[in-house]
Scaffold this motif. Structure first.
Motif, PDB file in Angstrom:
ATOM      1  N   TRP A 127       0.795  -1.229   0.000  1.00 43.08           N
ATOM      2  CA  TRP A 127       0.000   0.000   0.000  1.00 43.08           C
ATOM      3  C   TRP A 127       0.831   1.284   0.000  1.00 43.08           C
ATOM      4  O   TRP A 127       0.402   2.282  -0.602  1.00 43.08           O
ATOM      5  CB  TRP A 127      -0.983  -0.014   1.173  1.00 43.08           C
ATOM      6  N   PRO A 163       0.622   5.879  -2.385  1.00 44.16           N
ATOM      7  CA  PRO A 163       0.827   7.313  -2.121  1.00 44.16           C
ATOM      8  C   PRO A 163       2.246   7.799  -2.428  1.00 44.16           C
ATOM      9  O   PRO A 163       2.437   8.988  -2.708  1.00 44.16           O
ATOM     10  CB  PRO A 163       0.522   7.444  -0.624  1.00 44.16           C
ATOM     11  N   ILE A 174       0.526   7.361  -7.280  1.00 42.31           N
ATOM     12  CA  ILE A 174      -0.456   8.435  -7.356  1.00 42.31           C
ATOM     13  C   ILE A 174       0.086   9.697  -8.014  1.00 42.31           C
ATOM     14  O   ILE A 174      -0.685  10.510  -8.553  1.00 42.31           O
ATOM     15  CB  ILE A 174      -0.986   8.775  -5.937  1.00 42.31           C
ATOM     16  N   TRP A 175       1.403   9.870  -8.019  1.00 35.06           N
ATOM     17  CA  TRP A 175       1.954  11.149  -8.463  1.00 35.06           C
ATOM     18  C   TRP A 175       1.848  11.407  -9.961  1.00 35.06           C
ATOM     19  O   TRP A 175       1.529  12.538 -10.366  1.00 35.06           O
ATOM     20  CB  TRP A 175       3.398  11.291  -7.975  1.00 35.06           C
TER      21      TRP A 175
END
Length: 336
Positions: A159, A163, A167-168
């Motif tokens: 996980w 982030p 996600i970027w």
């Protein structure tokens, strides 16, 4: 002609052509455009070298060099360049939107220009540096070696990867798409106003420069944004495992380099090649690029040869212009 040979040819052409307008943008202090050209060139150079080293037959690939040290460094540049192309595009679109919105006074002080420079640098280099650094947190082994592609970063299917890494690119893509859409909206909204006012205040070269930046940024967003969304969705399809710093950074298996038998050049390696050629078409074929070529010829003592080539080149018909100038003229021409 094999796909590999064709890729090497067009990639080499892109590597040669893309940096040609770099001097011009450096003189203009156009940081986002300079960054975009540099990131594209870096990525294409990596793709070209890797295809040469790891683009052999299946038998040759199985015994190919494991890329020790070379790949350890290269994967960081791959991560940075992949993100950097989108961040530079976002910065270009943002600056174009600010021009359209007429943000700030027409005459800018040194302090204002310094602030804008810092903002451009943060946008262009902030996310790439972050991703290069954060990658280590979820890096389970040194890298993969993929046939034709070569060194490929590895990430842990846990996980924190979402982030920290996954996600970027979509976030950067959303920002770039927002500003590109904003520019299109403002162009349509203020077309008559700009036809009447801007046409008298901006030089032809400035308008042409604006349109070239607009076209290349819109092209990059149109191509890259859907792809990063697809890759993000694709990455989320893999089952996530619990994260463990101890397991991810265990010495056991760290030096193991998996070899992946790819069947062809990955599609995301073709995009920077195409982008490099498009950059040259819009940035490297105008009067400014001609002046840059002249300076290069003179630097190598070939100024007379450049003059001869220019005389031999067919002259444009009177009233003709480049594609970008034509678009600019249509966009900023007086309303009938």
């Amino acid at each position: 002609m094999s796909v590999k040979i064709f890729f090497l040819i067009v990639c080499f052409i892109a590597i040669i052509l893309t940096p040609i307008p770099l001097t011009w943008h450096i003189k203009l202090r156009n940081v986002p455009a300079v960054c975009l050209i540099c990131w594209i060139t870096i990525f294409n150079m990596i793709s070209f070298v890797n295809a040469l080293i790891w683009g052999g037959s299946e038998d040759e690939f199985e015994i190919a060099w494991n890329g020790a040290v070379f790949c350890d460094i290269e994967i960081k540049f791959i991560i940075a360049a992949s993100a950097g192309m989108m961040t530079a595009t976002a910065a270009i679109s943002r600056n174009l939107a600010r021009v359209m919105e007429q943000v700030g006074p027409a005459h800018k002080t040194k302090a204002m220009r310094r602030v804008e420079l810092i903002q451009d640098l943060l946008i262009c280099f902030g996310p790439p540096i972050w991703l290069m650094s954060a990658h280590y947190i979820v890096q389970p082994n040194r890298y993969y070696i993929v046939r034709y592609v070569g060194c490929t970063p590895s990430v842990d299917n846990s996980w924190p990867t979402i982030p920290l890494i996954y996600i970027w690119p979509p976030i950067i893509g959303f920002v770039a798409a927002y500003y590109a859409g904003r520019v299109i909206y403002l162009l349509r909204r203020y077309q008559r106003q700009y036809s009447e006012n801007v046409n008298s205040t901006l030089s032809d070269s400035t308008k042409s420069r604006f349109m070239r930046l607009f076209v290349i940024s819109t092209f990059m967003v149109s191509i890259n944004f859907p792809i990063v969304l697809y890759i993000f969705y694709h990455n989320l399809q893999y089952p996530m495992v619990p994260y463990s710093w101890k397991l991810v950074h265990s010495t056991f298996g760290w030096d193991y380099v998996p070899y992946v038998k790819g069947t062809s050049i990955q599609f995301d390696h073709w995009i920077p090649v195409l982008a490099g050629i498009v950059c040259f078409i819009f940035f490297g074929t105008g009067r400014e690029a001609s002046q840059i070529c002249k300076e290069w010829f003179e630097f190598f003592g070939l100024g007379a040869q450049f003059t001869l080539l220019k005389k031999m080149a067919p002259k444009k018909a009177e009233g003709s212009s480049s594609m970008s100038s034509w678009i600019s003229g249509k966009m900023f021409s007086s309303a009938s």
